[in-house]
Motif scaffolding. Structure first.
Motif, PDB file in Angstrom:
ATOM      1  N   PRO A 141      36.178   0.211  47.987  1.00 48.34           N
ATOM      2  CA  PRO A 141      36.131   1.603  47.546  1.00 48.34           C
ATOM      3  C   PRO A 141      34.791   1.941  46.906  1.00 48.34           C
ATOM      4  O   PRO A 141      34.161   1.093  46.252  1.00 48.34           O
ATOM      5  N   ASP A 142      34.356   3.189  47.111  1.00 52.82           N
ATOM      6  CA  ASP A 142      33.185   3.693  46.404  1.00 52.82           C
ATOM      7  C   ASP A 142      33.537   5.038  45.790  1.00 52.82           C
ATOM      8  O   ASP A 142      34.697   5.439  45.772  1.00 52.82           O
ATOM      9  N   GLY A 143      32.531   5.729  45.251  1.00 54.01           N
ATOM     10  CA  GLY A 143      32.828   6.965  44.534  1.00 54.01           C
ATOM     11  C   GLY A 143      33.593   6.725  43.248  1.00 54.01           C
ATOM     12  O   GLY A 143      34.245   7.624  42.724  1.00 54.01           O
ATOM     13  N   GLY A 144      33.504   5.478  42.718  1.00 54.14           N
ATOM     14  CA  GLY A 144      34.262   5.144  41.512  1.00 54.14           C
ATOM     15  C   GLY A 144      35.718   4.842  41.784  1.00 54.14           C
ATOM     16  O   GLY A 144      36.526   4.803  40.848  1.00 54.14           O
ATOM     17  N   GLY A 145      36.072   4.592  43.054  1.00 54.16           N
ATOM     18  CA  GLY A 145      37.471   4.343  43.405  1.00 54.16           C
ATOM     19  C   GLY A 145      38.107   3.226  42.600  1.00 54.16           C
ATOM     20  O   GLY A 145      39.262   3.339  42.181  1.00 54.16           O
ATOM     21  N   HIS A 146      37.360   2.136  42.355  1.00 55.23           N
ATOM     22  CA  HIS A 146      37.906   1.047  41.535  1.00 55.23           C
ATOM     23  C   HIS A 146      38.235   1.537  40.122  1.00 55.23           C
ATOM     24  O   HIS A 146      39.294   1.220  39.570  1.00 55.23           O
ATOM     25  N   PHE A 147      37.317   2.293  39.566  1.00 57.48           N
ATOM     26  CA  PHE A 147      37.491   2.792  38.193  1.00 57.48           C
ATOM     27  C   PHE A 147      38.690   3.734  38.105  1.00 57.48           C
ATOM     28  O   PHE A 147      39.547   3.582  37.215  1.00 57.48           O
ATOM     29  N   LEU A 153      46.429   3.119  37.122  1.00 60.00           N
ATOM     30  CA  LEU A 153      47.432   2.104  37.447  1.00 60.00           C
ATOM     31  C   LEU A 153      47.335   0.830  36.634  1.00 60.00           C
ATOM     32  O   LEU A 153      48.307   0.073  36.569  1.00 60.00           O
ATOM     33  N   GLY A 154      46.182   0.528  36.047  1.00 66.13           N
ATOM     34  CA  GLY A 154      45.931  -0.782  35.494  1.00 66.13           C
ATOM     35  C   GLY A 154      45.320  -1.691  36.557  1.00 66.13           C
ATOM     36  O   GLY A 154      45.386  -1.409  37.752  1.00 66.13           O
ATOM     37  N   VAL A 155      44.719  -2.786  36.118  1.00 65.40           N
ATOM     38  CA  VAL A 155      43.938  -3.638  37.015  1.00 65.40           C
ATOM     39  C   VAL A 155      44.801  -4.275  38.104  1.00 65.40           C
ATOM     40  O   VAL A 155      44.455  -4.238  39.289  1.00 65.40           O
ATOM     41  N   ALA A 156      45.922  -4.869  37.731  1.00 63.80           N
ATOM     42  CA  ALA A 156      46.714  -5.624  38.706  1.00 63.80           C
ATOM     43  C   ALA A 156      47.193  -4.742  39.852  1.00 63.80           C
ATOM     44  O   ALA A 156      47.032  -5.073  41.035  1.00 63.80           O
ATOM     45  N   LYS A 157      47.780  -3.597  39.509  1.00 63.39           N
ATOM     46  CA  LYS A 157      48.313  -2.713  40.550  1.00 63.39           C
ATOM     47  C   LYS A 157      47.185  -2.078  41.356  1.00 63.39           C
ATOM     48  O   LYS A 157      47.311  -1.891  42.579  1.00 63.39           O
ATOM     49  N   ALA A 158      46.077  -1.751  40.702  1.00 62.24           N
ATOM     50  CA  ALA A 158      44.937  -1.183  41.422  1.00 62.24           C
ATOM     51  C   ALA A 158      44.436  -2.155  42.478  1.00 62.24           C
ATOM     52  O   ALA A 158      44.177  -1.770  43.628  1.00 62.24           O
ATOM     53  N   LYS A 159      44.305  -3.434  42.123  1.00 63.06           N
ATOM     54  CA  LYS A 159      43.866  -4.431  43.092  1.00 63.06           C
ATOM     55  C   LYS A 159      44.806  -4.490  44.292  1.00 63.06           C
ATOM     56  O   LYS A 159      44.363  -4.511  45.442  1.00 63.06           O
ATOM     57  N   LEU A 161      46.901  -2.267  45.539  1.00 64.81           N
ATOM     58  CA  LEU A 161      46.864  -1.093  46.423  1.00 64.81           C
ATOM     59  C   LEU A 161      45.541  -1.007  47.177  1.00 64.81           C
ATOM     60  O   LEU A 161      45.505  -0.585  48.334  1.00 64.81           O
ATOM     61  N   ILE A 162      44.446  -1.403  46.543  1.00 66.21           N
ATOM     62  CA  ILE A 162      43.148  -1.416  47.235  1.00 66.21           C
ATOM     63  C   ILE A 162      43.163  -2.448  48.354  1.00 66.21           C
ATOM     64  O   ILE A 162      42.705  -2.187  49.469  1.00 66.21           O
ATOM     65  N   TRP A 163      43.700  -3.616  48.082  1.00 61.87           N
ATOM     66  CA  TRP A 163      43.756  -4.672  49.094  1.00 61.87           C
ATOM     67  C   TRP A 163      44.675  -4.286  50.251  1.00 61.87           C
ATOM     68  O   TRP A 163      44.394  -4.590  51.400  1.00 61.87           O
ATOM     69  N   GLU A 164      45.781  -3.630  49.908  1.00 60.97           N
ATOM     70  CA  GLU A 164      46.737  -3.239  50.955  1.00 60.97           C
ATOM     71  C   GLU A 164      46.178  -2.105  51.811  1.00 60.97           C
ATOM     72  O   GLU A 164      46.322  -2.102  53.031  1.00 60.97           O
ATOM     73  N   GLY A 165      45.559  -1.129  51.156  1.00 61.82           N
ATOM     74  CA  GLY A 165      44.910  -0.034  51.870  1.00 61.82           C
ATOM     75  C   GLY A 165      45.832   0.810  52.715  1.00 61.82           C
ATOM     76  O   GLY A 165      45.399   1.456  53.668  1.00 61.82           O
ATOM     77  N   LYS A 166      47.094   0.845  52.380  1.00 56.19           N
ATOM     78  CA  LYS A 166      48.039   1.548  53.247  1.00 56.19           C
ATOM     79  C   LYS A 166      48.007   3.053  53.019  1.00 56.19           C
ATOM     80  O   LYS A 166      47.562   3.536  51.977  1.00 56.19           O
ATOM     81  N   VAL A 167      48.501   3.760  54.004  1.00 56.33           N
ATOM     82  CA  VAL A 167      48.631   5.215  53.912  1.00 56.33           C
ATOM     83  C   VAL A 167      49.944   5.528  53.211  1.00 56.33           C
ATOM     84  O   VAL A 167      51.014   5.088  53.644  1.00 56.33           O
ATOM     85  N   MET A 168      49.873   6.279  52.122  1.00 53.38           N
ATOM     86  CA  MET A 168      51.056   6.607  51.334  1.00 53.38           C
ATOM     87  C   MET A 168      51.471   8.056  51.525  1.00 53.38           C
ATOM     88  O   MET A 168      50.620   8.946  51.619  1.00 53.38           O
ATOM     89  N   GLU A 169      52.757   8.282  51.552  1.00 52.72           N
ATOM     90  CA  GLU A 169      53.278   9.634  51.451  1.00 52.72           C
ATOM     91  C   GLU A 169      53.090  10.115  50.014  1.00 52.72           C
ATOM     92  O   GLU A 169      52.957   9.321  49.075  1.00 52.72           O
ATOM     93  N   ALA A 170      53.101  11.424  49.831  1.00 50.95           N
ATOM     94  CA  ALA A 170      52.892  11.982  48.489  1.00 50.95           C
ATOM     95  C   ALA A 170      53.942  11.485  47.500  1.00 50.95           C
ATOM     96  O   ALA A 170      53.612  11.174  46.348  1.00 50.95           O
TER      97      ALA A 170
END
Length: 260
Positions: A141-147, A153-159, A161-170
């Motif tokens: 991620p860029d544009g500060g996506g990690h931040f 979400l917190g670090v663990a959940k952010a990692k 979801l970033i690793w999974e990269g799935k498309v989520m419904e709203a």
């Protein structure tokens, strides 16, 4: 200031920023990135504006970074320039002295999702697709996506979801606490109008002072993460997996990643 890929409308205490490349689902090319950076700096010179709405023209909020631009970036476009624009508009948006609202319909993916997550309030329609999907083309991620993911979400959940990269419904994004409101299709604009009306009838100077206190404390961390993202992105762009990812995307097939 005149723009070609975005529109900025200032209506007394409210401003509306519209991503305006509908023929490309508002994918962010280098021109849009530069104009977003310039626009954030222009908005910093508009002290009368207290609320900013960001939305997309046409069928989507934004499909994210322009993949066709990425294909040609090694030859025609200076990658460091691209990342400098992204850094400018991410910091400019985060430090705006106004309440920011992302009004999302259709899709918000990649860099566009980073922009949405940087907002103070996120409203998305039921059928919206949301994805931090850089990993699908072998990038980070860029544009500060990690931040911004970590902030919500917190670090663990952010990692994860970033690793999974799935498309989520709203609804799923709402359940994950990534967004703030889910509304029926076609109702985002009316919902945002209600939020704006309530905010402008509140002691908004106090609200904005709280935002400044909290964001100023976090700004050095955002700046460090943006720098780290640019370094990591430059490395990832040289990998075989990235080349395979964007080629597979253009060819509309599943990528065959090899971990290199």
């Amino acid at each position: 200031m005149g723009y070609t890929t975005i529109n900025l409308e200032i209506l007394e205490r409210k401003a509306i920023l519209t991503l305006n490349r509908p023929q490309a689902m508002n994918a962010m090319d280098i021109t849009m990135m530069q104009e977003l950076a310039d626009c954030m700096e222009e908005l910093h010179q508009q002290p009368e504006v207290q609320v900013l709405i960001v939305k997309g023209e046409g069928r989507a909020f934004s499909a994210g970074g322009d993949i066709k631009m990425m294909l040609g970036a090694n030859e025609a476009i200076d990658f460091e320039t691209i990342m400098s624009y992204i850094t400018r508009f991410a910091i400019g948006y985060y430090t705006l002295p106004m309440l920011t609202i992302a009004q999302i319909h259709g899709a918000a993916a990649g860099l566009a999702f980073s922009l949405a997550l940087a907002s103070d309030v996120i409203v998305a329609e039921d059928s919206t697709k949301l994805a931090m999907n850089f990993i699908s083309i072998g990038l980070v991620p860029d544009g500060g996506g990690h931040f911004f993911m970590k902030e919500r979400l917190g670090v663990a959940k952010a990692k994860q979801l970033i690793w999974e990269g799935k498309v989520m419904e709203a609804k799923e994004a709402f359940d994950q606490q990534l967004i703030d409101y889910v509304v029926p299709d076609g109702a985002a604009a009316a919902t945002v109008d209600q939020i704006v009306g309530k905010v402008l009838a509140s002691p908004i100077a106090s609200m904005l002072a709280t935002k400044e206190i909290l964001h100023k404390e976090k700004l050095p961390e955002l700046e460090r993460i943006l720098q780290a993202e640019a370094i990591a992105q430059a490395k990832m762009r040289q990998t075989k997996d990235h080349q395979e990812g964007i080629t597979a995307f253009v060819e509309k097939r599943q990528p065959n990643f090899i971990g290199e």
